[in-house]
Design an enzyme around this catalytic site. Structure first.
Site, PDB file in Angstrom:
ATOM      1  N   ASN A  96       4.058  19.793  27.975  1.00  0.00           N
ATOM      2  CA  ASN A  96       2.604  19.684  28.106  1.00  0.00           C
ATOM      3  C   ASN A  96       2.174  19.619  29.567  1.00  0.00           C
ATOM      4  O   ASN A  96       2.873  19.057  30.400  1.00  0.00           O
ATOM      5  CB  ASN A  96       2.097  18.472  27.330  1.00  0.00           C
ATOM      6  CG  ASN A  96       2.383  18.622  25.848  1.00  0.00           C
ATOM      7  OD1 ASN A  96       2.700  19.710  25.377  1.00  0.00           O
ATOM      8  ND2 ASN A  96       2.280  17.527  25.109  1.00  0.00           N
ATOM      9  N   ASP A  98      -1.021  18.531  30.274  1.00  0.00           N
ATOM     10  CA  ASP A  98      -2.284  17.769  30.218  1.00  0.00           C
ATOM     11  C   ASP A  98      -2.237  16.422  30.945  1.00  0.00           C
ATOM     12  O   ASP A  98      -3.288  15.807  31.151  1.00  0.00           O
ATOM     13  CB  ASP A  98      -2.709  17.564  28.755  1.00  0.00           C
ATOM     14  CG  ASP A  98      -1.641  16.897  27.888  1.00  0.00           C
ATOM     15  OD1 ASP A  98      -1.618  17.161  26.664  1.00  0.00           O
ATOM     16  OD2 ASP A  98      -0.826  16.123  28.437  1.00  0.00           O
ATOM     17  N   HIS A 113       6.627  22.653  32.120  1.00  0.00           N
ATOM     18  CA  HIS A 113       5.717  23.800  32.258  1.00  0.00           C
ATOM     19  C   HIS A 113       4.611  23.535  33.272  1.00  0.00           C
ATOM     20  O   HIS A 113       3.560  24.177  33.252  1.00  0.00           O
ATOM     21  CB  HIS A 113       5.138  24.169  30.875  1.00  0.00           C
ATOM     22  CG  HIS A 113       6.193  24.659  29.939  1.00  0.00           C
ATOM     23  ND1 HIS A 113       6.030  24.704  28.577  1.00  0.00           N
ATOM     24  CD2 HIS A 113       7.453  25.123  30.158  1.00  0.00           C
ATOM     25  CE1 HIS A 113       7.135  25.176  28.005  1.00  0.00           C
ATOM     26  NE2 HIS A 113       8.012  25.435  28.943  1.00  0.00           N
ATOM     27  N   CYS A 121       0.121  27.160  46.384  1.00  0.00           N
ATOM     28  CA  CYS A 121       0.086  28.360  47.220  1.00  0.00           C
ATOM     29  C   CYS A 121       1.495  28.923  47.201  1.00  0.00           C
ATOM     30  O   CYS A 121       2.461  28.169  47.375  1.00  0.00           O
ATOM     31  CB  CYS A 121      -0.312  27.980  48.645  1.00  0.00           C
ATOM     32  SG  CYS A 121       0.046  29.271  49.846  1.00  0.00           S
ATOM     33  N   CYS A 142      -3.271  29.032  54.803  1.00  0.00           N
ATOM     34  CA  CYS A 142      -3.283  30.493  54.950  1.00  0.00           C
ATOM     35  C   CYS A 142      -4.485  31.147  54.274  1.00  0.00           C
ATOM     36  O   CYS A 142      -4.650  32.360  54.366  1.00  0.00           O
ATOM     37  CB  CYS A 142      -1.994  31.071  54.385  1.00  0.00           C
ATOM     38  SG  CYS A 142      -1.836  30.831  52.611  1.00  0.00           S
ATOM     39  N   GLY A 179       6.098  17.258  18.141  1.00  0.00           N
ATOM     40  CA  GLY A 179       5.022  18.233  18.257  1.00  0.00           C
ATOM     41  C   GLY A 179       5.327  19.507  18.995  1.00  0.00           C
ATOM     42  O   GLY A 179       4.516  19.987  19.785  1.00  0.00           O
ATOM     43  N   THR A 180       6.515  20.069  18.751  1.00  0.00           N
ATOM     44  CA  THR A 180       6.777  21.389  19.333  1.00  0.00           C
ATOM     45  C   THR A 180       7.212  22.367  18.247  1.00  0.00           C
ATOM     46  O   THR A 180       7.932  21.999  17.320  1.00  0.00           O
ATOM     47  CB  THR A 180       7.822  21.331  20.467  1.00  0.00           C
ATOM     48  OG1 THR A 180       7.943  22.626  21.051  1.00  0.00           O
ATOM     49  CG2 THR A 180       9.175  20.833  19.973  1.00  0.00           C
ATOM     50  N   SER A 181       6.768  23.612  18.378  1.00  0.00           N
ATOM     51  CA  SER A 181       7.095  24.634  17.362  1.00  0.00           C
ATOM     52  C   SER A 181       8.467  25.234  17.614  1.00  0.00           C
ATOM     53  O   SER A 181       8.976  25.989  16.796  1.00  0.00           O
ATOM     54  CB  SER A 181       6.029  25.728  17.392  1.00  0.00           C
ATOM     55  OG  SER A 181       5.970  26.307  18.690  1.00  0.00           O
TER      56      SER A 181
HETATM   57  N1  APR Z   1       1.721  15.483  15.582  1.00  0.00           N
HETATM   58  C1  APR Z   1       2.931  16.114  15.735  1.00  0.00           C
HETATM   59  N2  APR Z   1       3.089  17.462  15.726  1.00  0.00           N
HETATM   60  C2  APR Z   1       1.977  18.209  15.536  1.00  0.00           C
HETATM   61  C3  APR Z   1       0.678  17.638  15.342  1.00  0.00           C
HETATM   62  C4  APR Z   1       0.592  16.201  15.380  1.00  0.00           C
HETATM   63  N3  APR Z   1      -0.574  15.568  15.234  1.00  0.00           N
HETATM   64  N4  APR Z   1      -0.227  18.641  15.172  1.00  0.00           N
HETATM   65  C5  APR Z   1       0.484  19.817  15.254  1.00  0.00           C
HETATM   66  N5  APR Z   1       1.796  19.556  15.454  1.00  0.00           N
HETATM   67  C6  APR Z   1       2.882  20.526  15.633  1.00  0.00           C
HETATM   68  C7  APR Z   1       2.678  21.868  14.938  1.00  0.00           C
HETATM   69  O1  APR Z   1       3.146  21.830  13.596  1.00  0.00           O
HETATM   70  C8  APR Z   1       3.505  22.807  15.806  1.00  0.00           C
HETATM   71  O2  APR Z   1       4.845  22.872  15.335  1.00  0.00           O
HETATM   72  O3  APR Z   1       2.941  20.832  17.003  1.00  0.00           O
HETATM   73  C9  APR Z   1       3.502  22.127  17.193  1.00  0.00           C
HETATM   74  C10 APR Z   1       2.693  22.841  18.263  1.00  0.00           C
HETATM   75  O4  APR Z   1       3.307  24.075  18.529  1.00  0.00           O
HETATM   76  P1  APR Z   1       2.756  25.035  19.702  1.00  0.00           P
HETATM   77  O5  APR Z   1       1.309  25.152  19.620  1.00  0.00           O
HETATM   78  O6  APR Z   1       3.586  26.265  19.642  1.00  0.00           O
HETATM   79  O7  APR Z   1       3.063  24.203  21.037  1.00  0.00           O
HETATM   80  P2  APR Z   1       4.430  24.055  21.883  1.00  0.00           P
HETATM   81  O8  APR Z   1       5.623  24.064  21.006  1.00  0.00           O
HETATM   82  O9  APR Z   1       4.263  22.922  22.782  1.00  0.00           O
HETATM   83  O10 APR Z   1       4.392  25.419  22.752  1.00  0.00           O
HETATM   84  C11 APR Z   1       5.402  25.605  23.715  1.00  0.00           C
HETATM   85  O11 APR Z   1       4.288  27.552  24.554  1.00  0.00           O
HETATM   86  O12 APR Z   1       2.319  28.526  25.025  1.00  0.00           O
HETATM   87  C12 APR Z   1       3.411  27.967  25.606  1.00  0.00           C
HETATM   88  O13 APR Z   1       3.621  26.865  27.695  1.00  0.00           O
HETATM   89  C13 APR Z   1       3.053  26.735  26.425  1.00  0.00           C
HETATM   90  O14 APR Z   1       4.179  24.587  26.518  1.00  0.00           O
HETATM   91  C14 APR Z   1       3.728  25.590  25.647  1.00  0.00           C
HETATM   92  C15 APR Z   1       4.857  26.308  24.936  1.00  0.00           C
END
Ligand code: APR
Length: 235
Positions: A96, A98, A113, A121, A142, A179-181
């Protein structure tokens, strides 16, 4: 759901993605209402787009900064910060940008990331800029455009951040992914490193991911409720 006592573990790694901040009101990238379904990353989040139209890309990122500033960390962010404060060895590795972990009190977070709160720069390096609107978008040395210090599609990750992240994940004994896909590499390869090094691996995600098979335990709950229950630090 069993409760984890952090003291039972030598080194804990929290590995977070966009879902970690979803309950704070920050959209994820993929799935319903995801940033990349509303905005084409080829126009807003790659070097070519920036070279083509730096002001368009900078105003997109400024819009995201304002949106994040209007949000607050949630109980899940505060739980991670509390566990980190109360334990000698907790590493946060986040995808993240943020800054929510730091806003919740985390003293250390490896930002794989990059960050919305830094510009850089290409000649003179990163400049911290925490303002709602950018202080300056040109380099004071620069004069060239400063680009967001974010790892965009096609960019290489920072080698030092990568080295420290992999070192921590390879030696931790508890790995909690939130929370990552698990579709963006090289970060998507990190859970397997933890598993192959014998860590106990927990996935917190309401939905299964392509990496779910790597985990010992799955909490199909939002981060904001799962983390406080899992780590009842009694405070
Ligand atoms: N709590 C936990 N998980 C959650 C929640 C929640 N409240 N809401 C959604 N999710 C899960 C979803 O099911 C999904 O699997 O969070 C995941 C978000 O996936 P992405 O949107 O693909 O985000 P991320 O995995 O962080 O993406 C990786 O991709 O676009 C690039 O650089 C960007 O860092 C990012 C990277």
């Amino acid at each position: 759901m069993h409760v984890i006592n952090p003291a039972d573990y030598r080194h804990i790694v929290f590995f977070t993605g966009a879902g970690m901040s979803a309950e704070s009101g920050i959209p994820t990238y993929r799935g319903k209402g995801g940033t990349w379904s509303a905005y084409n990353w080829e126009e807003y989040a790659c070097q070519e787009a920036f070279d083509r139209d730096p002001e368009k890309v900078l105003s997109f990122h400024e819009m995201r900064r304002r949106a994040v500033l209007a949000c607050e960390p949630h109980a899940g962010h505060y739980t991670i910060a509390r566990v980190q404060r109360g334990h000698p060895h907790v590493t946060v590795v986040t995808q993240n940008i943020d800054g929510m972990h730091q806003r919740a009190g985390c003293t250390q977070a490896l930002e794989l990331h990059g960050s919305l709160w830094r510009l850089r720069c290409s000649l003179h390096g990163a400049v911290e800029d925490l303002g709602e609107t950018y202080r300056s978008v040109t380099c004071s040395e620069c004069g060239q455009w400063l680009r967001p210090d974010i790892i965009w599609f096609g960019d290489m990750l920072d080698p030092e951040v990568t080295r420290m992240s992999i070192a921590a994940i390879a030696e931790c004994d508890l790995f909690v992914s939130i929370g990552t896909s698990g579709v963006v590499w090289p970060a998507a390869g990190y859970p397997e490193i933890a598993r192959n090094n014998g860590a106990y691996c927990i996935e917190i995600n309401p939905e299964a991911s392509p990496l779910s098979h790597l985990y010992d335990e799955h909490l199909r709950h939002p981060a904001g409720t799962a983390l406080p229950s899992l780590f009842d630090t009694g405070q």
